[in-house]
Design a protein around this motif. Structure first.
Motif, PDB file in Angstrom:
ATOM      1  N   UNK A 139       0.825  -1.207   0.000  1.00  0.00           N
ATOM      2  CA  UNK A 139       0.000   0.000   0.000  1.00  0.00           C
ATOM      3  C   UNK A 139       0.863   1.263   0.000  1.00  0.00           C
ATOM      4  N   UNK A 140       2.110   1.167   0.468  1.00  0.00           N
ATOM      5  CA  UNK A 140       3.005   2.326   0.518  1.00  0.00           C
ATOM      6  C   UNK A 140       4.190   2.207  -0.441  1.00  0.00           C
ATOM      7  N   UNK A 141       4.360   1.061  -1.054  1.00  0.00           N
ATOM      8  CA  UNK A 141       5.536   0.853  -1.905  1.00  0.00           C
ATOM      9  C   UNK A 141       5.113   0.231  -3.228  1.00  0.00           C
ATOM     10  N   UNK A 142       5.539   0.757  -4.358  1.00  0.00           N
ATOM     11  CA  UNK A 142       6.493   1.871  -4.524  1.00  0.00           C
ATOM     12  C   UNK A 142       5.847   3.250  -4.565  1.00  0.00           C
ATOM     13  N   UNK A 143       4.507   3.322  -4.444  1.00  0.00           N
ATOM     14  CA  UNK A 143       3.811   4.611  -4.523  1.00  0.00           C
ATOM     15  C   UNK A 143       3.115   4.916  -3.202  1.00  0.00           C
ATOM     16  N   UNK A 144       3.331   6.128  -2.692  1.00  0.00           N
ATOM     17  CA  UNK A 144       2.654   6.553  -1.472  1.00  0.00           C
ATOM     18  C   UNK A 144       1.171   6.756  -1.776  1.00  0.00           C
ATOM     19  N   UNK A 145       0.272   6.218  -0.967  1.00  0.00           N
ATOM     20  CA  UNK A 145      -1.165   6.360  -1.248  1.00  0.00           C
ATOM     21  C   UNK A 145      -1.622   7.807  -1.093  1.00  0.00           C
ATOM     22  N   UNK A 146      -2.626   8.154  -1.879  1.00  0.00           N
ATOM     23  CA  UNK A 146      -3.189   9.491  -1.794  1.00  0.00           C
ATOM     24  C   UNK A 146      -4.393   9.576  -0.881  1.00  0.00           C
ATOM     25  N   UNK A 147      -4.743   8.472  -0.229  1.00  0.00           N
ATOM     26  CA  UNK A 147      -5.883   8.462   0.675  1.00  0.00           C
ATOM     27  C   UNK A 147      -5.450   7.967   2.050  1.00  0.00           C
ATOM     28  N   UNK A 148      -6.352   8.063   3.018  1.00  0.00           N
ATOM     29  CA  UNK A 148      -6.028   7.726   4.397  1.00  0.00           C
ATOM     30  C   UNK A 148      -6.119   6.230   4.637  1.00  0.00           C
ATOM     31  N   UNK A 149      -5.225   5.722   5.504  1.00  0.00           N
ATOM     32  CA  UNK A 149      -5.254   4.324   5.912  1.00  0.00           C
ATOM     33  C   UNK A 149      -5.435   4.281   7.425  1.00  0.00           C
ATOM     34  N   UNK A 150      -6.513   3.677   7.870  1.00  0.00           N
ATOM     35  CA  UNK A 150      -6.846   3.592   9.292  1.00  0.00           C
ATOM     36  C   UNK A 150      -6.333   2.291   9.888  1.00  0.00           C
ATOM     37  N   UNK A 151      -6.073   2.323  11.189  1.00  0.00           N
ATOM     38  CA  UNK A 151      -5.611   1.127  11.883  1.00  0.00           C
ATOM     39  C   UNK A 151      -6.294   1.032  13.244  1.00  0.00           C
ATOM     40  N   UNK A 152      -6.696  -0.176  13.595  1.00  0.00           N
ATOM     41  CA  UNK A 152      -7.289  -0.460  14.905  1.00  0.00           C
ATOM     42  C   UNK A 152      -6.435  -1.528  15.574  1.00  0.00           C
ATOM     43  N   UNK A 153      -5.978  -1.259  16.787  1.00  0.00           N
ATOM     44  CA  UNK A 153      -5.193  -2.210  17.565  1.00  0.00           C
ATOM     45  C   UNK A 153      -6.085  -2.814  18.644  1.00  0.00           C
ATOM     46  N   UNK A 154      -6.106  -4.137  18.704  1.00  0.00           N
ATOM     47  CA  UNK A 154      -6.973  -4.845  19.644  1.00  0.00           C
ATOM     48  C   UNK A 154      -6.187  -5.900  20.412  1.00  0.00           C
ATOM     49  N   UNK A 155      -6.833  -6.484  21.394  1.00  0.00           N
ATOM     50  CA  UNK A 155      -6.242  -7.575  22.170  1.00  0.00           C
ATOM     51  C   UNK A 155      -7.330  -8.584  22.502  1.00  0.00           C
ATOM     52  N   UNK A 156      -6.955  -9.857  22.521  1.00  0.00           N
ATOM     53  CA  UNK A 156      -7.926 -10.917  22.824  1.00  0.00           C
ATOM     54  C   UNK A 156      -7.190 -12.189  23.198  1.00  0.00           C
ATOM     55  N   UNK A 157      -7.906 -13.091  23.856  1.00  0.00           N
ATOM     56  CA  UNK A 157      -7.389 -14.419  24.170  1.00  0.00           C
ATOM     57  C   UNK A 157      -8.071 -15.447  23.274  1.00  0.00           C
ATOM     58  N   UNK A 158      -7.360 -16.425  22.893  1.00  0.00           N
ATOM     59  CA  UNK A 158      -7.952 -17.496  22.090  1.00  0.00           C
ATOM     60  C   UNK A 158      -8.989 -18.245  22.916  1.00  0.00           C
ATOM     61  N   UNK A 159     -10.093 -18.528  22.287  1.00  0.00           N
ATOM     62  CA  UNK A 159     -11.163 -19.227  22.972  1.00  0.00           C
ATOM     63  C   UNK A 159     -12.207 -18.317  23.567  1.00  0.00           C
ATOM     64  N   UNK A 160     -11.941 -16.988  23.593  1.00  0.00           N
ATOM     65  CA  UNK A 160     -12.928 -16.043  24.098  1.00  0.00           C
ATOM     66  C   UNK A 160     -14.142 -15.986  23.177  1.00  0.00           C
ATOM     67  N   UNK A 161     -15.291 -15.839  23.759  1.00  0.00           N
ATOM     68  CA  UNK A 161     -16.503 -15.659  22.959  1.00  0.00           C
ATOM     69  C   UNK A 161     -16.854 -14.183  22.796  1.00  0.00           C
ATOM     70  N   UNK A 162     -16.256 -13.324  23.632  1.00  0.00           N
ATOM     71  CA  UNK A 162     -16.501 -11.888  23.525  1.00  0.00           C
ATOM     72  C   UNK A 162     -15.636 -11.289  22.420  1.00  0.00           C
ATOM     73  N   UNK A 163     -16.053 -10.168  21.860  1.00  0.00           N
ATOM     74  CA  UNK A 163     -15.241  -9.500  20.831  1.00  0.00           C
ATOM     75  C   UNK A 163     -13.907  -9.035  21.416  1.00  0.00           C
ATOM     76  N   UNK A 164     -12.897  -8.856  20.582  1.00  0.00           N
ATOM     77  CA  UNK A 164     -11.614  -8.333  21.060  1.00  0.00           C
ATOM     78  C   UNK A 164     -11.776  -6.946  21.678  1.00  0.00           C
ATOM     79  N   UNK A 165     -10.902  -6.624  22.629  1.00  0.00           N
ATOM     80  CA  UNK A 165     -10.919  -5.312  23.264  1.00  0.00           C
ATOM     81  C   UNK A 165     -10.114  -4.337  22.408  1.00  0.00           C
ATOM     82  N   UNK A 166     -10.735  -3.228  22.028  1.00  0.00           N
ATOM     83  CA  UNK A 166     -10.045  -2.206  21.239  1.00  0.00           C
ATOM     84  C   UNK A 166      -9.159  -1.389  22.171  1.00  0.00           C
TER      85      UNK A 166
END
Length: 286
Positions: free
Chosen positions: A89-116
């Motif tokens: 997405x950044x190589x060899x051309x820098x994108x002209x639009x925004x790229x969003x990122x979400x960092x989460x955490x979770x344990x395997x086997x959890x039934x609840x959604x990951x924590x943002x």
């Protein structure tokens, strides 16, 4: 699992980190575990990716994080990492639009959604031969001056094609030019460009990549049936369908060429004097 339970579990079992990168309508997901992590209908691909410590301070500009992921710049490399497509997405051309990122955490086997744990956007890539480092900023970190209304100026301050309160309301398809040009480097040639009723400079060109992303490049020169782009992009080749949209020089004449009622769209002050009438003139009568 609740957030408190997640934090308490750090002393017995460290949660895995999950990442979701979104650009336009495409989302790439990764996890730090040894195998893929499935959450509902989403699969997070196991990858060599890590992030710096998350901080929350009163100064949002200090709350940046860095992400490090595997990426091979050698064009002859064959055993590519899972994050290679993300780095593209950044190589060899820098994108002209925004790229969003979400960092989460979770344990395997959890039934609840990951924590943002963190949300923001990528602002700067830095490439090594085998690694890509992404600097990310949280949302809302931009300096925001309150109470800033439109300025009193001759040139129009509105955004062309925008329908918001600061837009001029011009129809995006009213003056577009569709073409399948011949591409030679940054120069695109097609007879349709010469038939445009408006100057194509300033303006921009758009085309859809094979992965569904839409690339957008500014036009730096236009003459007859040729236009020149600011820089290249993925899948820009002869025969690709390109849409060119004329920009606006922000003058009254340009607005009148686009609207039958420019007085309802123009944002500038057309009667503002160009020269200060009191500049260099004595105000004394004594």
């Amino acid at each position: 699992m609740s957030f408190d339970a997640l934090e308490t579990s750090r002393f017995g079992a460290k949660p895995e980190h999950l990442f979701a990168f979104t650009r336009q309508g495409v989302t790439l997901r990764f996890c730090t575990g040894a195998s893929d992590f499935v959450v509902g209908a989403n699969t997070y691909t196991a990858a060599q990716i890590q992030r710096s410590e998350i901080r929350q301070t009163v100064e949002r500009a200090k709350d940046k994080i860095t992400l490090k992921l595997a990426y091979l710049r050698d064009p002859a490399a064959t055993d590519l990492p899972a994050t290679q497509a993300l780095g593209d997405w950044w190589h060899p051309y820098i994108p002209g639009d925004r790229i969003d990122v979400v960092c989460m955490a979770a344990h395997r086997g959890d039934t609840d959604p990951p924590v943002v744990e963190w949300m923001g956007k990528v602002v700067q890539p830095r490439f090594g031969d085998v690694e890509l480092e992404l600097t990310c900023e949280p949302y809302g970190d931009e300096a925001q001056a309150r109470g800033q209304g439109p300025r009193w100026q001759k040139a129009c301050w509105k955004t062309v094609y925008s329908t918001g309160i600061r837009g001029c309301g011009l129809d995006r398809d009213a003056f577009k030019v569709d073409a399948t040009p011949t591409v030679a480097g940054l120069v695109l040639t097609d007879a349709a460009f010469g038939s445009s009723t408006l100057p194509l400079y300033p303006g921009w060109a758009e085309w859809t990549r094979t992965d569904g992303l839409v690339e957008k490049r500014s036009i730096v020169a236009a003459s007859g049936d040729t236009i020149t782009l600011l820089y290249g992009g993925v899948d820009l080749a002869t025969g690709v369908a390109v849409t060119v949209r004329p920009g606006c020089p922000k003058t009254w004449a340009a607005c009148a060429a686009r609207f039958v009622d420019p007085e309802n769209h123009y944002g500038g002050a057309i009667y503002k004097p160009i020269k200060n009438p009191t500049d260099g003139v004595s105000m004394s009568w004594g």
